[in-house]
Design an enzyme around this catalytic site. Structure first.
Site, PDB file in Angstrom:
ATOM      1  N   LYS A 118       0.809  -1.217   0.000  1.00 19.85           N
ATOM      2  CA  LYS A 118       0.000   0.000   0.000  1.00 19.85           C
ATOM      3  C   LYS A 118       0.844   1.269   0.000  1.00 19.85           C
ATOM      4  CE  LYS A 118      -4.031  -2.080   0.140  1.00 19.85           C
ATOM      5  NZ  LYS A 118      -5.011  -1.979  -0.961  1.00 19.85           N
ATOM      6  N   SER A 162      -2.767 -12.256   4.612  1.00 16.26           N
ATOM      7  CA  SER A 162      -3.088 -12.167   3.180  1.00 16.26           C
ATOM      8  C   SER A 162      -1.980 -12.774   2.327  1.00 16.26           C
ATOM      9  CB  SER A 162      -3.359 -10.718   2.773  1.00 16.26           C
ATOM     10  OG  SER A 162      -2.274  -9.887   3.109  1.00 16.26           O
TER      11      SER A 162
END
Length: 328
Positions: free
Chosen positions: A47, A288
């Site tokens: 991110k 994840s």
């Protein structure tokens, strides 16, 4: 010439690829699994890329000016990335963070100087999540945006869900990095899906170079989604279902035309692989990432994929999960 950098913004991207050789040998896999180590970005997640891109796009458009406040909703990593980049650039940050995520996310964002508010403190937020079984798109559109418009008088809401800078930066950086580092020798791309930007942008670039590359999205199985009736389910933070949702419940940055296949992973499976890859290859990654490697493993076991190269994007560091039971 000096190679000294002047800002952490210069450190975003350029993350390495690593073949998980010990893991492959343990499972006797006949396909090659290569991990894209996105936790080596400066604020430890993929991110960081979209944080930098969304801020710089807003700067170019004249929307974001020195001293302004950046506003964003997040499950953690985008908020952390924005907080780090904003600190380097001199902006303030106001985050509305998903409840029940690891405490590290809030602590790290605050360490960078961000103001953090749990989503549950916004009037109507909890009710909306209960009524929609946790639909974060509905939460943002029906609750967060109106709340910001009414109560937050100064600030720029970047909205990662439909900000085009999100997939675009992956098309401009993550995709080319994978293509160049593999010398174009990649058969399958695997990534978990949250906002959709990573898979959509990276997949679009790779398909532009070779349309035969398969792009596989990973979403949580139904046993790994908390509901009003079963709120205590441990979810895969930041990863959401999209394949069977109504169009208005799918983030705009999930480009379905890029995705060839969708695999489901349960939290327990993601946990198992995240724990295992730490012991086999020394990669301390989050849930994840465990889900992405689990999906890559299923693909590697298919007879038709023997000898192929599968690149799995690992979004963040396991250090962001130490307060959870991931490594217990």
């Amino acid at each position: 010439m000096s190679k000294i950098k002047k800002s952490i913004t210069e450190l975003v991207g350029g993350t390495p690829l690593l073949e998980v050789t010990n893991y492959q040998k343990k499972h006797q896999l006949e396909a090659e699994i290569v991990a894209k180590l996105e936790y080596l970005n400066p604020a430890n997640s993929t991110k960081d890329r979209i944080a930098k891109a969304m801020i710089e796009e807003a700067e170019k458009k004249g929307i974001l000016k020195p001293g302004d406040t950046i506003i964003e909703t997040t499950s953690g990593n985008t908020g952390v990335g924005l907080s780090a980049i904003a600190a380097a650039k001199g902006y303030n940050v106001k985050l509305y963070i998903q409840d029940n995520v690891s405490v590290e996310r809030t602590k790290v964002a605050r360490a960078y100087g961000a103001e953090v508010t749990p989503l549950s403190e916004i009037p109507g937020g909890v009710e909306t999540l209960e009524q929609t079984d946790g639909d974060f798109v509905a939460l943002i559109n029906d609750v967060i945006k109106p709340y910001i418009d009414e109560h937050v008088k100064e600030g720029v809401f970047l909205n990662q869900l439909d900000n085009r800078a999100n997939p675009n930066v992956h098309k401009e950086t993550t995709g080319p990095e994978i293509w160049e580092d593999t010398d174009g020798q990649i058969d399958i791309l695997v990534a978990t899906v949250g906002t959709g930007g990573t898979l959509s942008g990276t997949g679009a670039y790779l398909k532009s170079k070779n349309p035969d590359i398969q792009v596989v999205g990973v979403e949580p199985g139904y046993q790994s989604i908390a509901t009003f009736e079963n709120p205590d389910v441990v979810e895969i933070t930041g990863v959401h279902r999209f394949s069977d949702q109504e169009k208005e419940r799918v983030p705009a940055n999930v480009h379905l035309d890029v995705i060839d296949e969708v695999l489901e992973v349960e939290t327990s499976q993601a946990y198992e692989v995240a724990r295992e890859i730490a012991k086999t290859d020394g990669l301390l990654v989050g849930t994840s990432s465990g889900g992405a490697i689990w999906a890559a493993t299923q693909l590697a076991r298919r007879p038709e994929n023997k000898g192929k190269r599968i690149v799995a994007i690992l979004p963040d560091t396991g250090l962001r999960y130490l307060s959870t039971d991931l490594f217990e």
